[in-house]
Design a protein around this motif. Sequence first.
Motif, PDB file in Angstrom:
ATOM      1  N   GLY A  44       0.792  -1.224   0.000  1.00 38.63           N
ATOM      2  CA  GLY A  44       0.000   0.000   0.000  1.00 38.63           C
ATOM      3  C   GLY A  44       0.817   1.264   0.000  1.00 38.63           C
ATOM      4  N   THR A  45       2.138   1.167   0.221  1.00 37.93           N
ATOM      5  CA  THR A  45       2.996   2.338   0.251  1.00 37.93           C
ATOM      6  C   THR A  45       3.379   2.731  -1.166  1.00 37.93           C
ATOM      7  OG1 THR A  45       3.892   1.620   2.358  1.00 37.93           O
ATOM      8  CG2 THR A  45       5.140   3.273   1.172  1.00 37.93           C
ATOM      9  N   ARG A  46       3.346   4.021  -1.435  1.00 39.48           N
ATOM     10  CA  ARG A  46       3.731   4.519  -2.750  1.00 39.48           C
ATOM     11  C   ARG A  46       4.789   5.597  -2.571  1.00 39.48           C
ATOM     12  NH1 ARG A  46      -1.705   6.206  -5.612  1.00 39.48           N
ATOM     13  NH2 ARG A  46      -0.251   6.570  -7.345  1.00 39.48           N
ATOM     14  N   PRO A  47       6.031   5.224  -2.225  1.00 42.38           N
ATOM     15  CA  PRO A  47       7.058   6.191  -1.912  1.00 42.38           C
ATOM     16  C   PRO A  47       7.377   7.077  -3.100  1.00 42.38           C
ATOM     17  CG  PRO A  47       8.021   4.015  -2.210  1.00 42.38           C
ATOM     18  CD  PRO A  47       6.544   3.835  -2.237  1.00 42.38           C
ATOM     19  N   GLY A  48       7.503   8.383  -2.863  1.00 43.03           N
ATOM     20  CA  GLY A  48       7.924   9.320  -3.878  1.00 43.03           C
ATOM     21  C   GLY A  48       6.856   9.680  -4.887  1.00 43.03           C
ATOM     22  N   GLY A  97       6.633  16.108   2.509  1.00 42.46           N
ATOM     23  CA  GLY A  97       6.238  15.233   1.417  1.00 42.46           C
ATOM     24  C   GLY A  97       6.124  13.771   1.780  1.00 42.46           C
ATOM     25  N   GLY A  98       6.572  13.375   2.976  1.00 43.78           N
ATOM     26  CA  GLY A  98       6.373  12.008   3.438  1.00 43.78           C
ATOM     27  C   GLY A  98       7.572  11.092   3.357  1.00 43.78           C
ATOM     28  N   VAL A  99       8.751  11.619   2.990  1.00 38.22           N
ATOM     29  CA  VAL A  99       9.943  10.764   2.904  1.00 38.22           C
ATOM     30  C   VAL A  99      10.271  10.158   4.266  1.00 38.22           C
ATOM     31  CG1 VAL A  99      12.414  10.716   2.402  1.00 38.22           C
ATOM     32  CG2 VAL A  99      10.883  12.059   0.952  1.00 38.22           C
ATOM     33  N   ILE A 100      10.253  10.976   5.305  1.00 42.24           N
ATOM     34  CA  ILE A 100      10.541  10.474   6.653  1.00 42.24           C
ATOM     35  C   ILE A 100       9.391   9.605   7.154  1.00 42.24           C
ATOM     36  CG2 ILE A 100      10.883  11.175   9.062  1.00 42.24           C
ATOM     37  CD1 ILE A 100      12.601  13.459   8.048  1.00 42.24           C
ATOM     38  N   SER A 101       8.164   9.936   6.755  1.00 41.29           N
ATOM     39  CA  SER A 101       7.008   9.105   7.130  1.00 41.29           C
ATOM     40  C   SER A 101       7.206   7.674   6.657  1.00 41.29           C
ATOM     41  CB  SER A 101       5.721   9.672   6.523  1.00 41.29           C
ATOM     42  OG  SER A 101       5.525  11.017   6.865  1.00 41.29           O
ATOM     43  N   ASP A 102       7.687   7.513   5.429  1.00 38.46           N
ATOM     44  CA  ASP A 102       7.918   6.174   4.890  1.00 38.46           C
ATOM     45  C   ASP A 102       8.990   5.435   5.680  1.00 38.46           C
ATOM     46  OD1 ASP A 102       6.055   6.670   2.902  1.00 38.46           O
ATOM     47  OD2 ASP A 102       7.558   7.283   1.424  1.00 38.46           O
ATOM     48  N   ALA A 103      10.060   6.156   6.067  1.00 39.45           N
ATOM     49  CA  ALA A 103      11.146   5.535   6.826  1.00 39.45           C
ATOM     50  C   ALA A 103      10.680   5.116   8.217  1.00 39.45           C
ATOM     51  CB  ALA A 103      12.330   6.490   6.921  1.00 39.45           C
ATOM     52  N   ILE A 104       9.803   5.907   8.821  1.00 42.20           N
ATOM     53  CA  ILE A 104       9.234   5.534  10.122  1.00 42.20           C
ATOM     54  C   ILE A 104       8.424   4.251   9.975  1.00 42.20           C
ATOM     55  CG2 ILE A 104       7.545   6.163  11.898  1.00 42.20           C
ATOM     56  CD1 ILE A 104       8.369   9.102  11.449  1.00 42.20           C
ATOM     57  N   VAL A 163      -0.698  18.488   3.763  1.00 42.86           N
ATOM     58  CA  VAL A 163      -1.691  17.664   4.459  1.00 42.86           C
ATOM     59  C   VAL A 163      -2.529  16.889   3.451  1.00 42.86           C
ATOM     60  CG1 VAL A 163      -3.812  17.740   5.850  1.00 42.86           C
ATOM     61  CG2 VAL A 163      -1.804  19.061   6.555  1.00 42.86           C
ATOM     62  N   ARG A 164      -3.007  17.578   2.418  1.00 46.11           N
ATOM     63  CA  ARG A 164      -3.814  16.907   1.397  1.00 46.11           C
ATOM     64  C   ARG A 164      -2.999  15.830   0.678  1.00 46.11           C
ATOM     65  NH1 ARG A 164      -5.907  22.225   0.705  1.00 46.11           N
ATOM     66  NH2 ARG A 164      -4.318  22.672  -0.886  1.00 46.11           N
ATOM     67  N   HIS A 165      -1.751  16.149   0.377  1.00 41.31           N
ATOM     68  CA  HIS A 165      -0.897  15.179  -0.313  1.00 41.31           C
ATOM     69  C   HIS A 165      -0.663  13.936   0.545  1.00 41.31           C
ATOM     70  CE1 HIS A 165       2.419  13.486  -2.573  1.00 41.31           C
ATOM     71  NE2 HIS A 165       3.178  13.537  -1.492  1.00 41.31           N
ATOM     72  N   LEU A 166      -0.361  14.140   1.813  1.00 43.88           N
ATOM     73  CA  LEU A 166      -0.101  13.006   2.708  1.00 43.88           C
ATOM     74  C   LEU A 166      -1.338  12.125   2.851  1.00 43.88           C
ATOM     75  CD1 LEU A 166       1.923  14.896   5.456  1.00 43.88           C
ATOM     76  CD2 LEU A 166       2.837  13.103   3.965  1.00 43.88           C
ATOM     77  N   ARG A 167      -2.495  12.742   2.996  1.00 37.80           N
ATOM     78  CA  ARG A 167      -3.725  11.958   3.161  1.00 37.80           C
ATOM     79  C   ARG A 167      -4.067  11.186   1.895  1.00 37.80           C
ATOM     80  NH1 ARG A 167      -7.129  16.571   6.563  1.00 37.80           N
ATOM     81  NH2 ARG A 167      -6.308  15.985   8.622  1.00 37.80           N
ATOM     82  N   ARG A 168      -3.728  11.751   0.742  1.00 42.60           N
ATOM     83  CA  ARG A 168      -4.018  11.087  -0.520  1.00 42.60           C
ATOM     84  C   ARG A 168      -3.013   9.974  -0.814  1.00 42.60           C
ATOM     85  NH1 ARG A 168      -3.681  15.265  -3.275  1.00 42.60           N
ATOM     86  NH2 ARG A 168      -1.540  15.028  -4.039  1.00 42.60           N
ATOM     87  N   SER A 169      -1.728  10.247  -0.569  1.00 38.25           N
ATOM     88  CA  SER A 169      -0.681   9.300  -0.966  1.00 38.25           C
ATOM     89  C   SER A 169      -0.361   8.262   0.102  1.00 38.25           C
ATOM     90  CB  SER A 169       0.608  10.057  -1.326  1.00 38.25           C
ATOM     91  OG  SER A 169       1.121  10.752  -0.194  1.00 38.25           O
ATOM     92  N   VAL A 184      -2.777  11.645   9.787  1.00 40.27           N
ATOM     93  CA  VAL A 184      -2.312  13.008   9.532  1.00 40.27           C
ATOM     94  C   VAL A 184      -3.178  13.997  10.302  1.00 40.27           C
ATOM     95  CG1 VAL A 184      -1.808  14.751   7.793  1.00 40.27           C
ATOM     96  CG2 VAL A 184      -1.532  12.314   7.244  1.00 40.27           C
ATOM     97  N   ILE A 185      -2.526  14.858  11.072  1.00 41.46           N
ATOM     98  CA  ILE A 185      -3.208  15.891  11.840  1.00 41.46           C
ATOM     99  C   ILE A 185      -2.794  17.240  11.280  1.00 41.46           C
ATOM    100  CG2 ILE A 185      -3.481  16.950  14.118  1.00 41.46           C
ATOM    101  CD1 ILE A 185      -2.729  14.173  15.292  1.00 41.46           C
ATOM    102  N   ALA A 186      -3.754  18.033  10.854  1.00 40.49           N
ATOM    103  CA  ALA A 186      -3.474  19.361  10.318  1.00 40.49           C
ATOM    104  C   ALA A 186      -3.393  20.353  11.472  1.00 40.49           C
ATOM    105  CB  ALA A 186      -4.562  19.773   9.335  1.00 40.49           C
ATOM    106  N   GLY A 187      -2.219  20.938  11.674  1.00 43.59           N
ATOM    107  CA  GLY A 187      -2.093  21.888  12.763  1.00 43.59           C
ATOM    108  C   GLY A 187      -0.660  22.213  13.105  1.00 43.59           C
TER     109      GLY A 187
END
Length: 213
Positions: free
Chosen positions: A4-8, A59-66, A86-92, A98-101
Motif C-alpha cells: 500500500g505504500t507509494r514512496p515518492g 512530502g512524506g519521505v521520513i514518514s515512509d522511513a518511520i 496535508v492533502r498530499h499526505l492523506r491522498r498518498s 495526519v493531523i493538520a495543525g
Amino acid sequence: MLPGTRPGDGDTRTFLGAIMRNPHQLGAIAPSSKAVARLATSVVPGTRGAVVVELGAGGGVISDAIRDRLPPDGRQLAIELNHDMVRHLRRSRPWLEVIAGDAGDLGRFLGRAGVTQVDAVVSSLPWTLFDERQQKRILDEVSAALALGGMFSTVTTLTAMPFRRFRLFRGLLESTFTTVGTMGPVWHNVPPALVFTASEGPPPAAGDGPGRR
C-alpha cells in the motif's frame, strides 16, 4: 516497504509547489533524502505497540522511513501545518494518521487522538523560522509527550548553523533534555544535513547509538 505504500509518488512536485505558495511555512528547498530519513528514524523503536509522532511531515519521505521501522501493531501520527502537504499526505499515504495543525499544540492533538505518551518524536521542522518562544513551546510539548526512555530526533541543515535562531534552538534543546547527541552530517542531502537526538535518560553505551553532547 509494506503493502500500500507509494514512496515518492508526487512528493517532490507537491513539496516544491507548497514552497512557492507559502515559503514561510517550509524551511527546506527540497524534501529530505532517504539517507537523512534513515538517520532521523533510527530513534524509532521496534517494540510492540510503539507510538511515533512526526512533526512537519512535508512530502512524506521520513514518514515512509518511520513506517519501515515500526512493528505492524505500531501507531504512526504526523502533524503538518501546510494544507497542500496535508492533502498530499492523506491522498498518498492513507495508512498515516495526519493531523493538520501546529506542532506547538502537540499535547492537545495527542489527547484528541487518545494518546497519553509516545515512544519517539521525529521532526524536520524549520527551527530557524521560529522565534525563541515558539521553539521553547514546541520542545516543551515534545518533552512532555515522550514516555520514559523515549527519544526525539530532528533534522537541521548545515546552512542553518550560522543563524542566531539556530544557536537559540541548540541552547533550548540542551536545557530541555538531559542528553543531546548529533549524527551526520549527510553530505548528499540538499543542503547537507545533521540530525540531533535528545532524551531524558542517560546516554547510550559507546557504539550503541547517538553519543552524549
